[in-house]
Design a protein around this motif. Sequence first.
Motif: not given
Length: 236
Positions: A77-79, A96-108, A110-122
């Motif tokens: 929980n240190r998103g 970067q590789d495609v797997v790395a984005f799984i890690g950052v999306l998980k971070a978003c 766990h931290g309820c960082l909706v805007s950041d998650g949307g940015h990284y997904f896009a």
Amino acid sequence: MTALSACIDLGALDLAQWISSFVAKENIPKTLCLCNALVDALAKCGDVDGAMEVFDQMFERNIISWMSVIDGLAMHNRGMEAVRMFETMKASGIKQDVVAFIGVLKACSHGCLVSDGGHYFASLTTEFGFEPRIEHYGCMVDLFSRAGMVEEAMEFVRAMPIKPNPVVWRTLIAACRIHDNLQLGENVTKRLIKEEPLYGSNYVLLSNLRSKQEMGEEVGNQIHNGPTRNAKSYGI
């Protein structure tokens, strides 16, 4: 490194910390593989600060080193710290590789960082040209779900260009139960049962949803009828 893998499987934090201390005390050569294993074991066993300390002392790092720290921060929980670490990794020139984005999306998530998650997904597609996998879609559903945005999670699932897997559906069902969107949860569970009629856990999910719904209705009736019953009990 085999012992460190065992620490992860067992959640043996004390042993992982002892191995880390032993490596430092005995001046064992800290190869990239050994350091990565130490970071991963310490982070997954709960000592994220210890993992960060090993990471900071590394003379060489690869994407595994970075992702072990990012995943560890996300798990505990240190998103925001995980997202900052991801940005630092990008700035360091690590490819970067495609797997790395799984890690950052998980971070978003766990931290309820909706805007950041949307940015990284896009940016997965627009900036790096990767095709999202089911794991990335699952992370986004989890992100919306943890943030209490159950309807948005459902709309995201409906818009997915690939078929949702059972993990995605169960994530959504769990969110419906937590956030009291019980009718939607029941509808999704029935759909999941049609896809997996022999998977017993699906029926447990449905039972839990209905139990909570019945409990809510019972409480509602008690609140509605409470004063009348209380009056009768006192002979009024």
